[in-house]
Design a protein around this motif. Structure first.
Motif, PDB file in Angstrom:
ATOM      1  N   ALA A  92     -26.867  34.033  11.962  1.00  0.00           N
ATOM      2  CA  ALA A  92     -27.843  33.035  11.501  1.00  0.00           C
ATOM      3  C   ALA A  92     -28.215  33.385  10.057  1.00  0.00           C
ATOM      4  O   ALA A  92     -28.576  34.530   9.777  1.00  0.00           O
ATOM      5  CB  ALA A  92     -29.087  33.086  12.382  1.00  0.00           C
ATOM      6  N   VAL A  93     -28.111  32.416   9.159  1.00  0.00           N
ATOM      7  CA  VAL A  93     -28.368  32.707   7.740  1.00  0.00           C
ATOM      8  C   VAL A  93     -29.349  31.716   7.133  1.00  0.00           C
ATOM      9  O   VAL A  93     -29.468  30.574   7.588  1.00  0.00           O
ATOM     10  CB  VAL A  93     -27.060  32.674   6.897  1.00  0.00           C
ATOM     11  CG1 VAL A  93     -26.056  33.694   7.403  1.00  0.00           C
ATOM     12  CG2 VAL A  93     -26.447  31.273   6.857  1.00  0.00           C
ATOM     13  N   GLY A  94     -30.004  32.165   6.077  1.00  0.00           N
ATOM     14  CA  GLY A  94     -30.807  31.263   5.264  1.00  0.00           C
ATOM     15  C   GLY A  94     -29.913  30.657   4.194  1.00  0.00           C
ATOM     16  O   GLY A  94     -28.982  31.306   3.713  1.00  0.00           O
ATOM     17  N   PHE A 173     -38.566  38.861   5.795  1.00  0.00           N
ATOM     18  CA  PHE A 173     -37.758  37.973   4.958  1.00  0.00           C
ATOM     19  C   PHE A 173     -38.028  38.264   3.479  1.00  0.00           C
ATOM     20  O   PHE A 173     -38.926  39.040   3.133  1.00  0.00           O
ATOM     21  CB  PHE A 173     -38.090  36.505   5.276  1.00  0.00           C
ATOM     22  CG  PHE A 173     -37.646  36.068   6.664  1.00  0.00           C
ATOM     23  CD1 PHE A 173     -36.301  35.978   6.990  1.00  0.00           C
ATOM     24  CD2 PHE A 173     -38.588  35.735   7.640  1.00  0.00           C
ATOM     25  CE1 PHE A 173     -35.893  35.569   8.253  1.00  0.00           C
ATOM     26  CE2 PHE A 173     -38.183  35.321   8.913  1.00  0.00           C
ATOM     27  CZ  PHE A 173     -36.827  35.244   9.222  1.00  0.00           C
ATOM     28  N   ASN A 191     -28.420  36.808   4.804  1.00  0.00           N
ATOM     29  CA  ASN A 191     -28.695  37.316   6.148  1.00  0.00           C
ATOM     30  C   ASN A 191     -29.030  38.805   6.064  1.00  0.00           C
ATOM     31  O   ASN A 191     -29.232  39.344   4.969  1.00  0.00           O
ATOM     32  CB  ASN A 191     -27.528  37.025   7.116  1.00  0.00           C
ATOM     33  CG  ASN A 191     -26.335  37.936   6.918  1.00  0.00           C
ATOM     34  OD1 ASN A 191     -26.316  38.831   6.052  1.00  0.00           O
ATOM     35  ND2 ASN A 191     -25.313  37.711   7.700  1.00  0.00           N
ATOM     36  N   THR A 215     -29.841  28.177   9.132  1.00  0.00           N
ATOM     37  CA  THR A 215     -31.015  27.867   9.968  1.00  0.00           C
ATOM     38  C   THR A 215     -32.234  27.453   9.142  1.00  0.00           C
ATOM     39  O   THR A 215     -33.198  26.918   9.693  1.00  0.00           O
ATOM     40  CB  THR A 215     -31.423  29.091  10.821  1.00  0.00           C
ATOM     41  OG1 THR A 215     -31.553  30.223   9.966  1.00  0.00           O
ATOM     42  CG2 THR A 215     -30.402  29.389  11.902  1.00  0.00           C
ATOM     43  N   ASP A 216     -32.212  27.698   7.818  1.00  0.00           N
ATOM     44  CA  ASP A 216     -33.429  27.478   7.010  1.00  0.00           C
ATOM     45  C   ASP A 216     -33.043  27.526   5.533  1.00  0.00           C
ATOM     46  O   ASP A 216     -31.926  27.889   5.194  1.00  0.00           O
ATOM     47  CB  ASP A 216     -34.451  28.593   7.303  1.00  0.00           C
ATOM     48  CG  ASP A 216     -33.837  29.975   7.094  1.00  0.00           C
ATOM     49  OD1 ASP A 216     -33.302  30.524   8.079  1.00  0.00           O
ATOM     50  OD2 ASP A 216     -33.834  30.482   5.954  1.00  0.00           O
ATOM     51  N   ASP A 218     -34.592  29.563   3.400  1.00  0.00           N
ATOM     52  CA  ASP A 218     -35.237  30.792   2.919  1.00  0.00           C
ATOM     53  C   ASP A 218     -36.597  30.402   2.307  1.00  0.00           C
ATOM     54  O   ASP A 218     -37.365  29.720   2.970  1.00  0.00           O
ATOM     55  CB  ASP A 218     -34.315  31.550   1.961  1.00  0.00           C
ATOM     56  CG  ASP A 218     -34.724  33.009   1.855  1.00  0.00           C
ATOM     57  OD1 ASP A 218     -35.034  33.617   2.885  1.00  0.00           O
ATOM     58  OD2 ASP A 218     -34.747  33.543   0.728  1.00  0.00           O
TER      59      ASP A 218
HETATM   60  N1  LIG Z   1     -33.847  33.301   5.324  1.00  0.00           N
HETATM   61  C1  LIG Z   1     -33.207  34.299   5.914  1.00  0.00           C
HETATM   62  N2  LIG Z   1     -33.157  35.523   5.358  1.00  0.00           N
HETATM   63  C2  LIG Z   1     -32.482  36.521   5.943  1.00  0.00           C
HETATM   64  N3  LIG Z   1     -31.854  36.400   7.106  1.00  0.00           N
HETATM   65  C3  LIG Z   1     -31.889  35.213   7.715  1.00  0.00           C
HETATM   66  N4  LIG Z   1     -31.362  34.789   8.867  1.00  0.00           N
HETATM   67  C4  LIG Z   1     -31.669  33.488   9.014  1.00  0.00           C
HETATM   68  N5  LIG Z   1     -32.422  33.046   7.986  1.00  0.00           N
HETATM   69  C5  LIG Z   1     -32.563  34.110   7.157  1.00  0.00           C
END
Ligand SMILES: Nc1ncnc2[nH]cnc12
Ligand SMILES: CSC[C@H]1O[C@H](OP(=O)(O)O)[C@H](O)[C@@H]1O
Length: 299
Positions: A92-94, A173, A191, A215-216, A218
């Motif tokens: 899952a990453v921003g 974060f 991530n 997913t977002d 950041d």
């Molecule tokens: N914004 C973010 N920063 C770091 N890891 C994440 N995993 C999912 N969203 C993230």
């Protein structure tokens, strides 16, 4: 019963992806490696064609390990010992880019290391020195196989390739200043898990590609609320469903490529020639540990 060397493909599941319920489970294994135990028991499943697939939840099923606590050496060593030649590692990453909205997938080809040196990040040291090639930290051949299946994604999700990830330490974060700085550096996604996992996979000569799920945004976007776990997990519901669908779609071509040893680039044997330490100077205990993942290379 799984025999070592029997399982050619592994999937690592990250936040929100703790099971592969669309594959038939055969058994669970929990090998003790020279670097300890993996994050959780490894599930051995069977693909529709009968190929064995290992599944490992990076943070454990129930998510009890922070990114900094994940025992990446044990995870990679255990998978290698099972015979794994290729890993698809979901994360899952921003998103650091407008054009990568939540629910899109990203296949990074580069990573910037912003971990803080507190994660054991190599199998080497203690009397055995080797330097793996890491200019291209992910596997282009694996990425191509995944990208070829992009049409199967639901919810209008796209797959972006050739992007740059930044891996931060966490678990908090980023600050807004950091998020802007990563964008200025050219990073596209963020991530906390790409490293040292990718590096250890290369040292173990396993082909490794991270499959990132946005997913977002950041916290760089002024008009948007900063990332929270709630946002991440909400989007992970759709992402998890897409991840399972994508995996099922890619397995036939992946199984064929792995069984024919046709994945390019081919890093097999590269670590044999990456060793620096004279044979008479190698520490026998370290040589023995390395035999677990690269049998006969240094002994
Ligand atoms: N914004 C973010 N920063 C770091 N890891 C994440 N995993 C999912 N969203 C993230
Ligand atoms: C739950 S948000 C932060 C957390 O999510 C990602 O985990 P993973 O890569 O294992 O999917 C990110 O890397 C952080 O560890």
């Amino acid at each position: 019963m799984v025999h070592p060397q029997d399982v050619p493909i592994a999937v690592i599941g990250g936040s929100g992806l703790y099971h592969l319920d669309n594959l038939e489970v055969i058994e669970e294994v929990n090998p003790e490696t020279p670097w300890g135990f993996a994050s959780d028991k490894i599930i051995i499943a069977r693909s529709p064609s009968g190929c064995k697939i290992a599944f490992l939840a990076r943070h454990g099923r129930g998510h009890y390990l922070t990114p900094s606590e994940v025992p990446s050496r044990a995870n990679i060593a255990a998978l290698k010992h099972l015979g794994v030649k290729a890993i698809l590692a979901f994360s899952a990453v921003g998103s650091l880019r407008e054009e990568i909205p939540p629910c899109d997938f990203v296949l990074p080809d580069q990573v910037i290391d912003r971990t803080k040196g507190i994660r054991p990040s190599t199998f080497f040291g203690e009397g055995l020195v080797a330097h793996a090639m890491f200019a291209d930290p992910f596997h282009a051949g694996l990425a191509d196989l995944v990208y070829a299946q992009r049409e199967v994604l639901d919810f209008g999700a796209k797959i972006h390739k050739n992007k740059t990830a930044v891996c931060m330490e966490g678990p908090a974060f980023s600050t807004r200043a950091e998020s802007h700085m990563y964008r200025a550096w050219g990073a596209d996604i963020i991530n906390m898990s790409a490293l040292p996992e990718a590096k250890l996979a290369r040292e173990a000569e396993i082909d490794y590609q991270m499959v990132c799920m946005s997913t977002d945004y950041d916290c760089w976007r002024v008009e948007e609320e900063a990332v929270t776990v709630e946002t991440v997990m909400q989007n992970m519901v759709n992402n998890g469903a897409n991840a399972k669908k994508l995996l099922l779609a890619v397995l036939p071509s992946l199984e064929e490529a792995v069984s024919k040893d046709a994945l390019l680039p081919n890093y097999k044997g590269s670590m044999k020639f990456s060793g620096m330490t004279a044979s008479e100077k190698r520490t026998p205990e370290t040589v023995k540990k390395l035999d677990y993942i690269l049998p006969g290379y240094y002994s």
